[in-house]
Design an enzyme around this catalytic site. Structure first.
Site, short mmCIF file in Angstrom:
data_model
loop_
_atom_site.label_atom_id
_atom_site.label_comp_id
_atom_site.label_asym_id
_atom_site.label_seq_id
_atom_site.Cartn_x
_atom_site.Cartn_y
_atom_site.Cartn_z
N LYS A 69 -12.86 -0.94 10.06
CA LYS A 69 -11.80 -0.47 9.09
C LYS A 69 -11.72 -1.36 7.93
O LYS A 69 -11.47 -2.53 7.88
CB LYS A 69 -10.53 -0.36 10.03
CG LYS A 69 -9.40 0.17 9.04
CD LYS A 69 -8.33 0.30 9.85
CE LYS A 69 -7.22 -0.81 10.07
NZ LYS A 69 -6.49 -1.07 8.82
N ARG A 81 -7.35 -8.65 15.18
CA ARG A 81 -7.11 -10.21 15.36
C ARG A 81 -8.11 -10.56 16.84
O ARG A 81 -8.63 -11.57 17.02
CB ARG A 81 -6.07 -10.71 15.27
CG ARG A 81 -5.62 -11.01 13.84
CD ARG A 81 -4.44 -11.04 13.39
NE ARG A 81 -3.38 -9.91 13.69
CZ ARG A 81 -2.23 -9.66 13.59
NH1 ARG A 81 -1.45 -10.62 12.88
NH2 ARG A 81 -1.55 -8.55 13.71
N THR A 110 -5.36 14.20 -8.09
CA THR A 110 -5.75 12.62 -7.97
C THR A 110 -6.25 12.61 -6.66
O THR A 110 -7.32 11.54 -6.55
CB THR A 110 -4.51 11.75 -8.39
OG1 THR A 110 -4.10 12.18 -9.62
CG2 THR A 110 -4.92 10.22 -8.30
N ASP A 148 -9.54 3.00 5.19
CA ASP A 148 -8.08 3.06 5.25
C ASP A 148 -7.10 2.58 3.91
O ASP A 148 -6.62 1.67 3.94
CB ASP A 148 -7.47 1.94 6.40
CG ASP A 148 -6.13 2.03 6.90
OD1 ASP A 148 -5.37 2.81 6.50
OD2 ASP A 148 -5.51 1.13 7.39
N LEU A 149 -7.26 3.57 2.94
CA LEU A 149 -6.55 3.36 1.68
C LEU A 149 -5.35 4.43 1.67
O LEU A 149 -4.56 3.95 0.72
CB LEU A 149 -7.22 3.68 0.34
CG LEU A 149 -8.70 2.76 0.46
CD1 LEU A 149 -9.57 3.10 -1.05
CD2 LEU A 149 -8.17 1.37 0.58
N LYS A 150 -5.00 5.12 2.52
CA LYS A 150 -3.96 5.92 2.83
C LYS A 150 -3.36 6.55 1.27
O LYS A 150 -2.33 6.36 0.95
CB LYS A 150 -2.50 5.02 3.05
CG LYS A 150 -2.67 4.32 4.50
CD LYS A 150 -1.47 3.68 5.01
CE LYS A 150 -1.69 3.10 6.31
NZ LYS A 150 -2.72 1.85 6.37
N PHE A 151 -4.21 7.49 1.00
CA PHE A 151 -4.00 7.89 -0.37
C PHE A 151 -2.65 8.73 -0.41
O PHE A 151 -2.47 9.62 0.31
CB PHE A 151 -5.18 8.65 -0.81
CG PHE A 151 -6.44 8.03 -1.22
CD1 PHE A 151 -6.41 7.11 -1.95
CD2 PHE A 151 -7.70 8.68 -0.47
CE1 PHE A 151 -7.83 6.41 -2.26
CE2 PHE A 151 -8.82 7.93 -0.77
CZ PHE A 151 -8.89 6.74 -1.52
N HIS A 152 -1.76 8.53 -1.67
CA HIS A 152 -0.37 9.40 -1.65
C HIS A 152 -0.40 9.60 -3.22
O HIS A 152 0.22 8.56 -3.83
CB HIS A 152 0.42 8.48 -1.03
CG HIS A 152 1.82 9.47 -1.04
ND1 HIS A 152 3.00 8.72 -0.23
CD2 HIS A 152 2.21 10.41 -1.43
CE1 HIS A 152 3.92 9.57 -0.48
NE2 HIS A 152 3.51 10.76 -1.04
N ASP A 153 -0.62 10.76 -3.77
CA ASP A 153 -0.46 10.93 -5.35
C ASP A 153 -0.43 12.48 -5.54
O ASP A 153 -0.22 12.94 -4.52
CB ASP A 153 -1.67 10.29 -5.96
CG ASP A 153 -1.34 9.69 -7.23
OD1 ASP A 153 -0.74 10.25 -8.00
OD2 ASP A 153 -1.60 8.63 -7.67
N THR A 157 4.38 2.89 11.23
CA THR A 157 5.08 2.17 12.51
C THR A 157 6.03 0.98 12.20
O THR A 157 6.65 0.60 12.94
CB THR A 157 4.03 1.71 13.63
OG1 THR A 157 2.90 1.02 13.11
CG2 THR A 157 3.43 3.17 14.28
N PRO A 164 -1.87 15.84 -5.92
CA PRO A 164 -2.80 16.59 -5.38
C PRO A 164 -4.45 16.63 -5.93
O PRO A 164 -5.26 15.93 -5.56
CB PRO A 164 -2.48 18.16 -5.27
CG PRO A 164 -1.22 17.94 -5.26
CD PRO A 164 -0.72 16.95 -5.99
O1 C5P Z 1 -5.10 -7.46 14.14
P1 C5P Z 1 -4.25 -6.19 14.56
O2 C5P Z 1 -5.24 -5.73 15.92
O3 C5P Z 1 -3.14 -6.31 14.97
O4 C5P Z 1 -4.86 -5.41 13.46
C1 C5P Z 1 -4.28 -3.97 13.49
C2 C5P Z 1 -4.59 -3.14 12.28
O5 C5P Z 1 -4.27 -1.83 12.35
C3 C5P Z 1 -4.37 -4.11 11.13
O6 C5P Z 1 -5.29 -3.46 9.94
C4 C5P Z 1 -3.05 -3.16 10.61
O7 C5P Z 1 -2.51 -3.19 9.28
C5 C5P Z 1 -3.35 -1.70 11.21
N1 C5P Z 1 -2.07 -0.99 11.53
C6 C5P Z 1 -1.16 -1.58 12.62
N2 C5P Z 1 -0.24 -0.69 12.81
C7 C5P Z 1 0.18 0.92 12.30
C8 C5P Z 1 -0.91 1.01 11.26
C9 C5P Z 1 -2.09 0.10 10.99
O8 C5P Z 1 -1.25 -2.71 13.12
N3 C5P Z 1 0.88 1.38 12.58
#
Ligand code: C5P
Length: 236
Positions: free
Chosen positions: A37, A214, A73, A64-69, A123, A71
């Site tokens: 990702k 991580r 664009t 994972d750029l989560k576009f929001h603009d 979240t 339509p």
């Molecule tokens: O290191 P870790 O496993 O916590 O990384 C989780 C990834 O998922 C990160 O890139 C974080 O930004 C992304 N993410 C998240 N919770 C969300 C949406 C995305 O942890 N609700």
């Protein structure tokens, strides 16, 4: 021997600040065992060239750029992302049905067939934050209503927490793609995540793909950790 699956379930969050560090990590893992990702930080620093390089190495890339603009664009951004050859990309469902339908059309214009998903409610948001931006319903109703809009707009699925997965799986069926972060193997540090589930629990709850950062990127032996998680999933 490296155990492979045809459709790796693990999507490693490449949360690095530059392309050098990202590539140094990527050299240690295997595209048969995971996808990658690329989010806003790394993409802003390293750009499409890095994404193309990862794809050339055989990795499926979730952009994972989560576009929001508006339509038009979003349609053009989705078309451009799809032309890079990404495996998955996303938009914000709160952009509405016109924006999501435009996203779908943009993807289709590219001729490629990536998975197009939406973020419902981040979240990081709680009920009070939702009220602040004028949402009066409950958080879970908002997730369900935006996921409904996502499916009606022709998208393939949503990003959600594993806790939300059972209800979404039941509501939208087996083909709806549920991508879940917040995953921790039983022996891993929580870092800043609070509500976590293990990889096999997430799949049992209905997740299609698991975003894990991580526990793998900070591991002393990322390939071993990745293999161990894949084994846990395969025998569960
Ligand atoms: O290191 P870790 O496993 O916590 O990384 C989780 C990834 O998922 C990160 O890139 C974080 O930004 C992304 N993410 C998240 N919770 C969300 C949406 C995305 O942890 N609700």
């Amino acid at each position: 021997m490296i155990q492979t699956t045809l459709d790796p379930k693990i999507v490693i969050a490449l949360d690095f600040s530059n392309s050098q560090d990202a590539l140094k990590f990527v050299e240690q893992i295997d595209p048969a065992l995971c996808r990658l990702k690329v989010g806003k930080e790394l993409f802003t620093a390293a750009g499409p060239h890095l994404v193309e390089g990862l794809i050339a190495k055989g990795f499926g890339v979730f952009l994972d750029l989560k576009f929001h603009d508006i339509p038009t664009t979003v349609a053009k951004a989705c078309e451009a992302a799809s032309r890079l050859g990404v495996w998955m990309l996303n938009v914000h469902a709160s952009g509405g049905s016109a924006m999501m339908e435009a996203a779908r059309e943009g993807v289709e214009r590219s001729g490629a067939k990536p998975i197009l998903i939406a973020v419902t409610v981040l979240t990081s948001m709680n009920q009070q934050m939702l009220n602040e931006i004028g949402v009066t319903g409950t958080l879970s109703d908002q997730v369900l209503s935006l996921a409904t809009l996502t499916q009606k707009s022709g998208l393939d699925g949503v990003v959600c927490s594993a806790q939300e997965a059972p209800i979404l799986r039941k509501a939208f069926g087996e083909k709806f793609c549920l991508v879940t972060p917040g995953i921790r193997p039983a022996d891993a540090a929580l870092d800043d995540q609070s509500r976590v589930v293990t990889p096999s629990q997430a799949l049992a709850l209905g997740s299609s793909y698991l975003v894990i950062g991580r526990p793998i990127t900070k591991s002393k032996n990322p390939l071993e950790t990745l293999k161990k998680i894949n084994e846990e999933i395969l025998i569960a």
